[in-house]
Design a protein around this motif. Structure first.
Motif, PDB file in Angstrom:
ATOM      1  N   ALA A 393       0.973  -1.227   0.027  1.00 51.68           N
ATOM      2  CA  ALA A 393       0.140  -0.092  -0.083  1.00 51.68           C
ATOM      3  C   ALA A 393       0.872   1.303   0.160  1.00 51.68           C
ATOM      4  CB  ALA A 393      -0.908   0.164   1.296  1.00 51.68           C
ATOM      5  N   SER A 394       0.465   2.305  -0.648  1.00 54.79           N
ATOM      6  CA  SER A 394       1.003   3.477  -0.673  1.00 54.79           C
ATOM      7  C   SER A 394       0.424   4.509   0.439  1.00 54.79           C
ATOM      8  CB  SER A 394       1.010   3.990  -2.010  1.00 54.79           C
ATOM      9  OG  SER A 394       1.697   3.333  -3.116  1.00 54.79           O
ATOM     10  N   GLN A 395       1.022   5.672   0.703  1.00 54.31           N
ATOM     11  CA  GLN A 395       0.616   6.576   1.447  1.00 54.31           C
ATOM     12  C   GLN A 395      -0.961   6.849   1.337  1.00 54.31           C
ATOM     13  OE1 GLN A 395       2.547  10.349   2.162  1.00 54.31           O
ATOM     14  NE2 GLN A 395       2.465  10.195   4.311  1.00 54.31           N
ATOM     15  N   GLY A 396      -1.857   6.914   2.283  1.00 51.27           N
ATOM     16  CA  GLY A 396      -3.116   7.286   1.864  1.00 51.27           C
ATOM     17  C   GLY A 396      -4.143   6.080   1.423  1.00 51.27           C
ATOM     18  N   PHE A 402       2.426   5.980   5.946  1.00 53.71           N
ATOM     19  CA  PHE A 402       4.067   5.883   5.458  1.00 53.71           C
ATOM     20  C   PHE A 402       4.005   6.144   3.841  1.00 53.71           C
ATOM     21  CE2 PHE A 402       3.528   3.865   9.527  1.00 53.71           C
ATOM     22  CZ  PHE A 402       4.426   4.168  10.241  1.00 53.71           C
ATOM     23  N   ASP A 403       5.200   6.283   3.614  1.00 52.63           N
ATOM     24  CA  ASP A 403       5.635   6.377   2.096  1.00 52.63           C
ATOM     25  C   ASP A 403       4.901   4.956   1.407  1.00 52.63           C
ATOM     26  OD1 ASP A 403       6.430   8.967   2.338  1.00 52.63           O
ATOM     27  OD2 ASP A 403       8.494   8.283   2.154  1.00 52.63           O
ATOM     28  N   THR A 404       5.451   3.820   2.223  1.00 50.33           N
ATOM     29  CA  THR A 404       5.156   2.473   1.597  1.00 50.33           C
ATOM     30  C   THR A 404       4.693   1.508   2.887  1.00 50.33           C
ATOM     31  OG1 THR A 404       6.494   3.005  -0.306  1.00 50.33           O
ATOM     32  CG2 THR A 404       5.725   0.585   0.271  1.00 50.33           C
ATOM     33  N   CYS A 405       3.753   0.855   2.791  1.00 51.70           N
ATOM     34  CA  CYS A 405       3.248  -0.011   3.534  1.00 51.70           C
ATOM     35  C   CYS A 405       3.120  -1.585   3.230  1.00 51.70           C
ATOM     36  CB  CYS A 405       1.895   0.272   4.458  1.00 51.70           C
ATOM     37  SG  CYS A 405       1.968   1.944   5.217  1.00 51.70           S
ATOM     38  N   LEU A 526       2.132  -2.766   8.104  1.00 54.93           N
ATOM     39  CA  LEU A 526       3.356  -2.137   8.748  1.00 54.93           C
ATOM     40  C   LEU A 526       4.238  -0.909   8.018  1.00 54.93           C
ATOM     41  CD1 LEU A 526       5.229  -5.295  10.209  1.00 54.93           C
ATOM     42  CD2 LEU A 526       3.639  -3.527  11.482  1.00 54.93           C
ATOM     43  N   ASP A 527       4.816  -0.087   8.336  1.00 56.22           N
ATOM     44  CA  ASP A 527       5.902   0.634   7.604  1.00 56.22           C
ATOM     45  C   ASP A 527       6.635  -0.298   6.977  1.00 56.22           C
ATOM     46  OD1 ASP A 527       7.648   2.389   6.474  1.00 56.22           O
ATOM     47  OD2 ASP A 527       8.572   2.775   8.536  1.00 56.22           O
ATOM     48  N   TYR A 528       6.977  -0.295   5.531  1.00 60.36           N
ATOM     49  CA  TYR A 528       7.803  -1.018   4.981  1.00 60.36           C
ATOM     50  C   TYR A 528       9.300  -1.156   5.439  1.00 60.36           C
ATOM     51  CZ  TYR A 528       9.739  -3.737   0.958  1.00 60.36           C
ATOM     52  OH  TYR A 528      10.300  -4.957   0.459  1.00 60.36           O
ATOM     53  N   ASP A 529       9.956  -0.101   5.818  1.00 59.98           N
ATOM     54  CA  ASP A 529      10.996   0.045   6.637  1.00 59.98           C
ATOM     55  C   ASP A 529      10.937  -0.868   7.851  1.00 59.98           C
ATOM     56  OD1 ASP A 529      12.140   1.539   4.310  1.00 59.98           O
ATOM     57  OD2 ASP A 529      11.763   3.324   5.602  1.00 59.98           O
TER      58      ASP A 529
END
Length: 541
Positions: A393-396, A402-405, A526-529
């Motif tokens: 998923a992308s932000q929103g 986050f930027d990427t999830c 989760l946040d991808y990072d």
């Protein structure tokens, strides 16, 4: 025998010293326990395992309907289960059936039979949840498997208590399984392997119970012979062994979920004969070896194998009752029916045999590559866990901030528990050779029956999650070693205190690791990072 006495026997401890030699023993925790009233001790002995069951229920039932779509091989087993419940056999679905099924349209199946490569029992079990909660409810797809996972924790604690006679070790064994990732994931998806694990563990329990039962009857037989002044030549053929019959039922059910259950049947049938032979030798029976092979061996076969076959065939009742199951009427085709000495076999059985032959040919030839296949040689090292589901998923999007999830359901076992259990396995092999302890041999037999046969199929496409079939025995082996580290209440105070400290630290760290990996076992976003921090090995991506 008391709990303490049995625990001391497990640890091979020396007898308690005389008053003149007595030194401070046990830990302060042991002192506290001794001061408790019997009613409080009883409450804690029962309360601790009960809390483990509650923990197992939470980890397996919480948010069970997420994701609300078929994941991994649910696309086969859930849909097969629903046609099995409605038609009595597994039927085909249109090519785009998953999307429709996910949206709640579950009546789009065809009536043409589907070629399936596993027996029906596991799918019958999945279908029960769908019949109760509805096929359009993801919880209905998974609830039966989840309940089996909870019951497996209970069953493991029963086995542990019979093996170790220690409520502490019983609770630890259940706790390890309750928080272990592979066991959690396989209880939260509608696949077959959790049922394989459960029925095999049930058979394991029955073989354990038969061990004591048969030894008592052997001793009674020898007593009667000696009272009559007769020699104990070959020994008896013990026919009344109800736990052995129950084991045949359980292992038959294991094979009725997946054929790999046959290895548990074969392995423990042989194990039982070895135990019988050793028991006869200890009892002084002269021809203990030949008596086991030629007198008890055929009886053991008749007690286990026919009942296992009957259980297996009974799970095909829907296929037998229909005329439309795959290959159901094969034998009635021109030139297909058997002739000669086998002409008497009912055509329905001939058709099933033909079907099963086709399934066997599929299994031995299944070597198509898969991105998450895992060679059995790597299973104990947790090299390639299976990703069951992933959603980016992308932000929103989907609530991503986050930027990427990423949301993932990945069958990564708790690394600390898994690698510790593997180390314990190596030690148990040494200990069996060195001390020949029956508990160690029994645990290793469970691992061998579930794991070693896969080494015959190194070129076949297999997955890490197959290890759930023998995971309970890995955890029993780890629990055995934990018992050695804990020591006994009669140990020196420093040794006992340090042992409890080491075990407490290990269990606390294992729980912390499970909390860390929990999002990857349940599909949390989760946040991808942060998600990447869970990939401890490059092969986990």
């Amino acid at each position: 025998m008391t709990e303490r006495a049995d625990f001391d026997e497990l640890l091979d401890t020396e007898p308690a010293p005389s008053p003149a030699e007595r030194r401070p023993v046990g830990s302060r925790l042991d002192d506290w326990w001794a001061r408790l009233s019997p009613s409080w001790q009883r409450a804690l002995r029962w309360g601790a395992p009960a809390l483990v069951v509650v923990l197992a229920a939470v980890t397996r039932l919480w948010n069970l309907g997420h994701p609300p779509e078929l994941v991994f091989d649910e696309t086969f087993y859930v849909k097969d289960a629903w046609t099995l419940a409605n038609l009595g056999y597994e039927a085909q679905w249109p090519a785009d059936a998953d999307a429709a099924f996910n949206s709640g349209t579950t009546s789009g199946y065809l009536t043409d039979p589907a070629f399936v490569v596993h027996p029906p029992l596991g799918k019958w079990i999945i279908s029960v949840g769908m019949l109760v909660l509805g096929p359009d409810n993801p919880v209905g797809w998974r609830i039966s498997t989840a309940l089996i996972g909870i019951l497996a924790v209970v069953l493991l604690m029963v086995v542990a208590h019979l093996l170790f006679r220690s409520m502490v070790l019983t609770t630890i064994a259940g706790f390890l399984m309750a928080i272990e990732g592979n066991a959690i994931v396989m209880s939260r998806v509608g696949l077959l392997d959790n049922s394989v694990m459960f029925f095999a563990l049930l058979g394991f329990l029955f073989v354990l119970l038969d061990r004591g039962w048969s030894e008592l009857r052997l001793a009674a037989w020898i007593g009667r012979r000696e009272a009559a002044g007769r020699t104990t030549d070959w020994g008896p053929a013990l026919w009344w062994r109800p736990w052995l019959i129950a084991a045949g039922v359980a292992f038959g059910a294991t094979a009725a979920v997946k054929w790999s259950g046959l290895y548990f049947l074969a392995g423990f049938a042989i194990y039982t004969l070895v135990v019988d032979a050793l028991a006869r030798r200890r009892a002084g029976i002269q021809l203990w070896g030949s008596g086991t092979v030629f007198r008890q061996g055929p009886v053991t076969f008749l007690l286990m194998v026919p009942v296992a076959l009957a259980v297996y065939l009974s799970t095909w009742i829907g296929w037998f009752a229909s005329d439309s199951g795959y290959d159901r009427t094969w034998a009635s085709g021109d030139g297909n029916a058997w002739t000669g000495a086998l002409a008497w076999v009912p055509q329905s059985i001939q058709s099933l045999w033909h079907f099963e032959t086709s399934v066997y040919n599929y299994h031995v030839g299944e070597n198509r590559g898969h991105g998450y296949e895992a060679n059995p040689l790597t299973w104990l090292f947790l090299v390639r866990p299976t990703s069951m589901w992933y959603q980016a998923a992308s932000q929103g999007e989907n609530g991503c901030t986050f930027d990427t999830c990423g949301s993932s359901i990945t069958g990564i076992a708790n690394p600390l528990i898994w690698w510790a259990a593997t180390a314990a396995l190596v030690y148990l092999v040494y200990r069996l050779v060195r001390f020949r302890e029956w508990r160690v041999g029994f645990i290793l037999m469970g691992i061998a029956a579930g794991y070693l046969p896969w080494l015959l199929y190194l070129n076949r496409t297999v997955f890490q999650f197959y290890t759930i079939a023998f995971e309970p025995y890995l955890l029993l082996g780890l629990t055995f070693v934990i018992g050695l580290i804990l020591g006994s209440r009669t140990d020196d105070r420093d040794r006992r205190t340090s042992g409890i400290g080491v075990v407490a630290a290990f269990l606390a760290l294992a729980l912390a690791v499970s909390v860390f990996f929990w999002p990857l076992w349940t599909g949390m976003q989760l946040d991808y990072d942060y998600l990447r921090l869970h990939w401890w090995l490059v092969t986990w991506r």
